[in-house]
Design an enzyme around this catalytic site. Structure first.
Site, mmCIF file in Angstrom:
data_model
loop_
_atom_site.group_PDB
_atom_site.id
_atom_site.type_symbol
_atom_site.label_atom_id
_atom_site.label_comp_id
_atom_site.label_asym_id
_atom_site.label_seq_id
_atom_site.Cartn_x
_atom_site.Cartn_y
_atom_site.Cartn_z
ATOM 1 N N GLU A 1 1.671 12.888 11.527
ATOM 2 C CA GLU A 1 0.936 12.608 10.255
ATOM 3 C C GLU A 1 0.766 13.550 8.909
ATOM 4 O O GLU A 1 -0.086 14.070 8.495
ATOM 5 C CB GLU A 1 -0.655 12.417 11.024
ATOM 6 C CG GLU A 1 -0.662 11.435 11.869
ATOM 7 C CD GLU A 1 -2.213 11.072 12.398
ATOM 8 O OE1 GLU A 1 -2.937 12.252 12.106
ATOM 9 O OE2 GLU A 1 -2.439 10.501 13.357
ATOM 10 N N PRO A 2 2.022 13.925 8.422
ATOM 11 C CA PRO A 2 1.638 14.916 7.409
ATOM 12 C C PRO A 2 1.149 14.246 6.293
ATOM 13 O O PRO A 2 1.490 13.230 5.733
ATOM 14 C CB PRO A 2 3.335 15.276 7.124
ATOM 15 C CG PRO A 2 4.044 13.972 7.701
ATOM 16 C CD PRO A 2 3.099 13.287 8.585
ATOM 17 N N ARG B 1 -0.408 17.211 3.292
ATOM 18 C CA ARG B 1 -0.077 18.153 2.320
ATOM 19 C C ARG B 1 1.505 18.435 2.050
ATOM 20 O O ARG B 1 1.883 18.612 1.081
ATOM 21 C CB ARG B 1 -0.981 19.324 2.815
ATOM 22 C CG ARG B 1 -1.039 20.671 1.903
ATOM 23 C CD ARG B 1 -1.472 21.888 2.734
ATOM 24 N NE ARG B 1 -2.631 21.589 3.315
ATOM 25 C CZ ARG B 1 -3.775 21.724 2.920
ATOM 26 N NH1 ARG B 1 -3.939 21.986 1.683
ATOM 27 N NH2 ARG B 1 -4.894 21.720 3.555
ATOM 28 N N CYS C 1 -21.486 23.166 -15.066
ATOM 29 C CA CYS C 1 -22.637 24.383 -14.794
ATOM 30 C C CYS C 1 -22.670 24.654 -13.304
ATOM 31 O O CYS C 1 -23.797 24.421 -12.554
ATOM 32 C CB CYS C 1 -23.827 23.636 -15.505
ATOM 33 S SG CYS C 1 -23.412 23.134 -17.110
ATOM 34 N N GLU C 2 -21.879 25.493 -12.887
ATOM 35 C CA GLU C 2 -21.979 25.901 -11.579
ATOM 36 C C GLU C 2 -21.062 27.444 -11.657
ATOM 37 O O GLU C 2 -19.979 27.383 -12.019
ATOM 38 C CB GLU C 2 -21.164 25.336 -10.588
ATOM 39 C CG GLU C 2 -21.871 23.823 -10.283
ATOM 40 C CD GLU C 2 -22.966 23.458 -9.180
ATOM 41 O OE1 GLU C 2 -22.874 24.812 -8.613
ATOM 42 O OE2 GLU C 2 -23.474 22.745 -9.057
ATOM 43 N N TYR D 1 -5.006 16.674 -1.918
ATOM 44 C CA TYR D 1 -6.290 17.129 -1.801
ATOM 45 C C TYR D 1 -6.954 17.495 -3.386
ATOM 46 O O TYR D 1 -7.576 18.369 -3.343
ATOM 47 C CB TYR D 1 -6.507 18.185 -0.793
ATOM 48 C CG TYR D 1 -6.101 17.622 0.288
ATOM 49 C CD1 TYR D 1 -6.698 16.507 0.945
ATOM 50 C CD2 TYR D 1 -4.792 18.237 1.120
ATOM 51 C CE1 TYR D 1 -6.285 16.077 2.327
ATOM 52 C CE2 TYR D 1 -4.484 17.963 2.530
ATOM 53 C CZ TYR D 1 -5.016 16.765 2.896
ATOM 54 O OH TYR D 1 -4.751 16.408 4.136
HETATM 55 N N1 LLP Z 1 -4.178 13.578 10.345
HETATM 56 C C1 LLP Z 1 -5.473 13.712 10.418
HETATM 57 C C2 LLP Z 1 -6.284 12.859 11.667
HETATM 58 C C3 LLP Z 1 -6.110 14.508 9.365
HETATM 59 O O1 LLP Z 1 -7.470 14.630 9.636
HETATM 60 C C4 LLP Z 1 -5.369 15.070 8.482
HETATM 61 C C5 LLP Z 1 -6.292 16.156 7.404
HETATM 62 C C6 LLP Z 1 -4.023 14.761 8.317
HETATM 63 C C7 LLP Z 1 -3.662 14.193 9.278
HETATM 64 C C8 LLP Z 1 -3.238 15.377 7.291
HETATM 65 O O2 LLP Z 1 -3.131 16.736 7.548
HETATM 66 P P1 LLP Z 1 -2.175 17.606 6.160
HETATM 67 O O3 LLP Z 1 -0.835 17.443 6.680
HETATM 68 O O4 LLP Z 1 -2.536 17.201 4.993
HETATM 69 O O5 LLP Z 1 -2.537 19.130 6.648
HETATM 70 N N2 LLP Z 1 -9.223 18.850 1.738
HETATM 71 C C9 LLP Z 1 -8.424 19.931 2.493
HETATM 72 C C10 LLP Z 1 -7.698 19.540 3.893
HETATM 73 C C11 LLP Z 1 -8.345 18.537 4.811
HETATM 74 C C12 LLP Z 1 -7.613 17.950 5.724
HETATM 75 C C13 LLP Z 1 -8.198 16.751 6.485
HETATM 76 N N3 LLP Z 1 -7.445 16.135 7.719
HETATM 77 C C14 LLP Z 1 -7.780 20.897 1.642
HETATM 78 O O6 LLP Z 1 -7.846 20.550 0.248
HETATM 79 O O7 LLP Z 1 -7.388 21.740 2.022
#
Ligand code: LLP
Length: 423
Positions: A278-279, A281, A351-352, A379
């Site tokens: 489940e990629p 990022r 304003c932070e 994100y």
């Molecule tokens: N699967 C599940 C169940 C997840 O909770 C997430 C991310 C992903 C897949 C995807 O993860 P990735 O491949 O993108 O690492 N807002 C934060 C990142 C929060 C990720 C939450 N879950 C940031 O900006 O770094």
């Protein structure tokens, strides 16, 4: 120093381009701040991952939360991805993008009855279940709708992903998943219920994970469970290993997929089970930038003070630096004399004091300059807000030598619409 000058983001004649489009040409049409994405970069990342995991026949379910723009979802749908969603809203988005609901997995600790019903009616591929209470609710909603819900229990493997605490999810102090010891009882419940089908087993241990090691540890823990389930006569179709593969923000080496895939194959040891990842990022972060204009410079009288470059983008457009102490590369869109560089904090109008995009960057900046904030494909827009009643920026997709606005700028009328009395 510059994070993701991949072939999609390059200077030509000292002007930053996204593929074959000069950033100032986009800005002339849509203004700033603006997110700009490269279709080619998204596709290259997808192909890289797809090829790397082909050795174990891995299926990609794109994590919609990373960047949920419809045009982006359509790109991954066309490439053959399934989708990992966490809300009814994301489900509506992937359906609007033309996705096959059968390739959708539904994660998240707090699925509402309404969201579960929608997913059941659409016959999604699998619910990744995060608690006994949620499993009971899914069973009940499926009974009411006369459906059989395909489910996977999300196990919390208690593995340290060695990432920022806010994006760690697989430690026992985290709210996600169920301990392995409880999972067997939940599968017994599934087996005993006519409205549930044990389709898989899932985990996701965190995000921005830079080495395969913790993921492999999690996999090994899950495989023990798969074997125990098999001993109990329960055969699963798939094993969902979650997302978390890192992008490159600064000097992180690229995630070593060759090593990862080799170790997944070794761990599987000829077990026949479909692997799902489940990629989010990894596929989109480095394919986007946030372009902003410098409104004012506030150079300070002495070295004890910080010099501030105040931009028209702010923490409401990119909250990652404020929320996770995240580092994003920043560059001039039109190169200037490096000999005139000084150290700047790049801050927004909100304003932070937490409203900064970057700190202590050696840059040559003049008022009115355009700056590119790198790695803003994941994100970024999805976490943008209207704080300080700031309209969210538009999103632009570059496809080779052309670009299109895939979401327009939010106006004051858009923001007031839900508060004005109905006419
Ligand atoms: N699967 C599940 C169940 C997840 O909770 C997430 C991310 C992903 C897949 C995807 O993860 P990735 O491949 O993108 O690492 N807002 C934060 C990142 C929060 C990720 C939450 N879950 C940031 O900006 O770094």
């Amino acid at each position: 120093m510059n994070s993701d000058l991949s072939p999609s983001f390059q200077f030509r004649n000292d002007i930053l381009h996204v593929d074959d489009v000069a950033i100032p040409d986009i800005v002339a049409t849509v203004g700033t701040p603006v997110y700009v994405y490269s279709r080619q970069k998204f596709e290259r990342q997808y192909h890289l991952l797809e090829t790397s995991i082909a050795v174990f026949g891995g299926q990609i379910c794109y994590a919609v939360k990373a960047n949920s723009n419809l045009a982006v979802l359509k790109i991954f749908n066309a490439l053959g991805a399934g989708f990992d969603i966490v809300s009814g809203g994301e489900l509506q988005r992937v359906m609007a993008a033309g996705a096959d609901a059968g390739r959708v997995v539904f994660s998240g600790v707090g699925k509402s009855a309404a969201d579960i019903d929608l997913a059941l009616k659409l016959d999604i591929g699998c619910f990744n279940v995060e608690s006994a209470a949620e499993l009971a609710r899914i069973a009940e909603r499926a009974r009411l709708l006369g459906k059989v819900a395909a489910v996977a229990i999300r196990v919390n493997p208690d593995v340290d992903p060695k990432t920022h605490p806010y994006i760690s999810t697989g430690l026992k102090e985290n709210k996600f998943g169920v301990p392995a010891a409880q999972a067997l009882a939940l599968y017994d419940f599934i087996q005993s219920n006519d409205h549930l089908r044990a389709a898989g087993l899932a985990c996701h241990i965190g995000s921005q994970i830079t080495t395969p090691q913790p993921m492999i540890e999690a996999l090994e823990n899950l495989l023990k469970l798969i074997d125990q389930l098999q001993d109990n006569g329960i055969e699963l179709d798939h094993l969902d290993l979650g997302g978390g593969f890192s992008a490159t923000y600064d000097t992180e080496p690229p995630f070593d997929f060759a090593d990862y895939s080799e170790r997944v194959v070794a761990a599987l040891d000829n077990r026949k089970i479909q692997i799902v990842v489940e990629p989010g990022r990894f596929l989109v972060a480095n394919g986007g930038i946030l372009v902003t204009t410098v409104e004012y410079l506030k150079p300070q009288p002495s070295d004890e003070h910080h010099n501030f470059a105040v931009t028209d983008a702010a923490m409401n457009d990119l909250i990652r630096p404020a929320l996770y102490q995240a580092w994003h590369g920043v560059d001039n869109v039109a190169r200037r004399d490096p000999n005139a560089a000084r150290r700047w904090d790049i801050v927004g109008p909100v304003c932070e004091s937490a409203d900064f995009l970057a700190k202590d960057r050696l840059l040559t900046i003049e008022p009115g300059d355009l700056l590119a904030v790198y790695s803003a494909g994941a994100y970024a827009m999805v976490q943008a807000s209207n704080y300080n009643s700031r309209g969210r920026p538009p999103e632009v997709l570059v496809e080779g030598d052309s670009f299109s606005v895939i979401r327009r700028r939010e106006t004051s009328t858009d923001m007031l619409r839900l508060e004005l009395p109905e006419r």
